[in-house]
Design a protein around this motif. Sequence first.
Motif, short mmCIF file in Angstrom:
data_model
loop_
_atom_site.label_atom_id
_atom_site.label_comp_id
_atom_site.label_asym_id
_atom_site.label_seq_id
_atom_site.Cartn_x
_atom_site.Cartn_y
_atom_site.Cartn_z
N MET A 81 0.83 -1.21 0.00
CA MET A 81 0.00 0.00 0.00
C MET A 81 0.86 1.25 0.00
N PHE A 82 2.06 1.16 0.63
CA PHE A 82 2.93 2.32 0.70
C PHE A 82 3.52 2.68 -0.65
N ALA A 83 3.46 1.76 -1.62
CA ALA A 83 3.96 2.06 -2.95
C ALA A 83 2.98 2.92 -3.73
N GLN A 84 1.75 3.03 -3.22
CA GLN A 84 0.77 3.89 -3.86
C GLN A 84 1.02 5.33 -3.41
N ARG A 85 1.10 6.23 -4.36
CA ARG A 85 1.49 7.61 -4.08
C ARG A 85 0.58 8.28 -3.05
N LYS A 86 -0.72 8.15 -3.23
CA LYS A 86 -1.64 8.84 -2.33
C LYS A 86 -1.55 8.29 -0.92
N PHE A 87 -1.45 6.98 -0.78
CA PHE A 87 -1.35 6.38 0.54
C PHE A 87 -0.07 6.82 1.24
N ALA A 88 1.05 6.78 0.53
CA ALA A 88 2.34 7.15 1.12
C ALA A 88 2.36 8.62 1.53
N LEU A 89 1.84 9.49 0.68
CA LEU A 89 1.81 10.92 1.01
C LEU A 89 0.83 11.19 2.15
N GLY A 90 -0.27 10.44 2.19
CA GLY A 90 -1.21 10.58 3.31
C GLY A 90 -0.58 10.20 4.64
N MET A 91 0.24 9.16 4.63
CA MET A 91 0.93 8.75 5.85
C MET A 91 2.00 9.77 6.24
N LEU A 92 2.67 10.35 5.24
CA LEU A 92 3.66 11.39 5.52
C LEU A 92 2.98 12.62 6.12
N ALA A 93 1.84 13.00 5.58
CA ALA A 93 1.08 14.12 6.13
C ALA A 93 0.65 13.82 7.57
N THR A 94 0.25 12.58 7.83
CA THR A 94 -0.13 12.18 9.18
C THR A 94 1.04 12.34 10.15
N ALA A 95 2.22 11.93 9.72
CA ALA A 95 3.41 12.06 10.58
C ALA A 95 3.69 13.53 10.90
N LEU A 96 3.59 14.40 9.91
CA LEU A 96 3.83 15.83 10.13
C LEU A 96 2.78 16.43 11.06
N ILE A 97 1.53 16.05 10.86
CA ILE A 97 0.44 16.56 11.71
C ILE A 97 0.60 16.08 13.14
N ALA A 98 1.00 14.82 13.30
CA ALA A 98 1.18 14.27 14.65
C ALA A 98 2.32 14.96 15.38
N ILE A 99 3.40 15.26 14.68
CA ILE A 99 4.53 15.96 15.31
C ILE A 99 4.15 17.38 15.68
N GLY A 100 3.41 18.06 14.77
CA GLY A 100 3.10 19.47 14.97
C GLY A 100 1.74 19.75 15.56
N PRO A 101 0.72 19.95 14.72
CA PRO A 101 -0.58 20.43 15.20
C PRO A 101 -1.24 19.59 16.29
N ILE A 102 -0.98 18.29 16.33
CA ILE A 102 -1.62 17.46 17.36
C ILE A 102 -0.69 17.25 18.56
N GLY A 103 0.48 16.69 18.31
CA GLY A 103 1.38 16.37 19.41
C GLY A 103 1.92 17.58 20.15
N THR A 104 2.40 18.57 19.40
CA THR A 104 3.00 19.75 20.03
C THR A 104 1.95 20.70 20.59
N THR A 105 0.84 20.86 19.88
CA THR A 105 -0.19 21.80 20.32
C THR A 105 -0.78 21.38 21.67
N ASN A 106 -0.97 20.08 21.88
CA ASN A 106 -1.52 19.61 23.15
C ASN A 106 -0.67 20.10 24.32
N ILE A 107 0.64 19.97 24.20
CA ILE A 107 1.54 20.37 25.27
C ILE A 107 1.61 21.89 25.37
N LEU A 108 1.64 22.57 24.23
CA LEU A 108 1.70 24.02 24.23
C LEU A 108 0.46 24.63 24.87
N THR A 109 -0.70 24.04 24.64
CA THR A 109 -1.94 24.56 25.21
C THR A 109 -1.91 24.52 26.73
N VAL A 110 -1.50 23.37 27.27
CA VAL A 110 -1.43 23.25 28.73
C VAL A 110 -0.39 24.24 29.29
#
Length: 502
Positions: free
Chosen positions: A270-299
């Motif tokens: 599935m990772f060889a499919q462009r959309k799936f791979a880019l979707g997972m890359l976007a997920t990693a970036l979102i998890a590092i930034g807007p979700i993971g970091t924002t939670n701590i920054l808010t508190v």
Amino acid sequence: MSAPAAAGKARTHAGQSVAAVLAILVIAEVVAAFETSMAVQLLYTPGEFFTSDLSQLVWVVTSYSLVAALATSFVGRLGDQFGRRKILVWVLLLSALGSVISAIAPTFGILVAGRALQGVSGAVLPLAIGMVRSTFPEHKIGTGIAVVSTSALIAGAGGMLGGGLFLDYATWHWIFWTAAIFACVAAALVHFGITREPKSSLASAVHVDWVGGLMFGIGIAGALYGLTLSKSLGFANPQVLLFLVGGLVLLALWVRWELRTREPMIDVRMFAQRKFALGMLATALIAIGPIGTTNILTVTLYRNPNSIPLADGSVMELPVGLGLSASVTGLLGFITAAAAFAISPLIGRISSRFGARMGLMIGSLLTIIGLLIVCIDPTSIAVVISGMVVVIFGTGFLYSGMPTVIVECVLPEQTSTATGVNAVTRTAFQAVAASVVGLLLVFSPVAAGENTFVSMTGFLLVVGVLIATCLLTIVVVLFIPATKPAGAASGKPQVSNLTLKD
């Protein structure tokens, strides 16, 4: 209008009310979010065996997270193969058993064991998304995924608030008794309130790749445990490196195993499919930034004091923070999360009409705008809350967009497996964010006697990293092929899907 009500009078393929089924799935996902967030309050509970060293107490959270990563690697695939409703009921009952074990635990070790069993509930979301896709009419799939995904926001905030109230006005045992009762009710609702999925939406494999599932789960759990240890020991510690490197090596071996296995637990092609791979890359970036970091920054923004008295009687003004109490912080978190959940039908309609990539871009832009508002004056309650409301709206789009972009490029019988991998990816990179953001916040701190506080430099550094990850997410999303969601929903992806051809 409530989120489930937004589904209107539409019917599932089995003739059930979409609104009723969606409400049940939201309740199931709320169970998982409650079990995650309420127990965090135990880290600050005095008395009994909670007076242990904090390095031991974090196992209340870590044991759940590690088992959740391991379970998700199995449960998504089992749901795709044997029926998501059936597996979801078992997952909820096992999590209820874990809650009971923790509630009656005579020792801290047994409580942690119960929390570990609760961790199976981490696989609820992939199963719920799979049920939405396999049973909802095409024009309601986007809304269904958005509502179920964003329900984790309000449930998580509500769990923190509820856990605090239990500790203030009852005992810690009620955190687990409530979770047990809630899980049993959810299991009954799923079993009696939702009909079986059509067999055509299930995978046709007859064997279960237990070896591949164990390799993936143990590899992810080992890497996550290494990241957890790094918060206190640092990345250069041999023990941290052992778990991190060991986990990554096992994942590399897992990839080789899955490529050679006839019926893999997770088809890595599935990772060889462009959309799936880019979707997972976007997920990693979102998890590092807007979700993971924002939670701590808010508190940090809510709890960090904005002024402190000095020994000479003067008052020192601090550049960042509102100095709010824990209860007020929990209440604000709940209110802002409720606002994001309230617009989840709108998020779903946007995804259904324009595709998940549009939702991801909107979410990233809203997060950037909200952060820039906060930067105007991070000591003003009006400014900070206004900015964080915009951020939480953005987070709602991101929570919905991450699994939706994956759903758009896999067949129905792969839905829970693929979204399960997406959930594990999000969890892993949130752990990375938690390890890194602490280092950024203490950069160039403000010293006041023996105490140090977050400086404007540290705050702006974290905000800069957040904005950078949002911008990178937008860039990645722009390269994701724009496909019509309805095509994927009907089992006919409009992009090349190697899992179907090989």
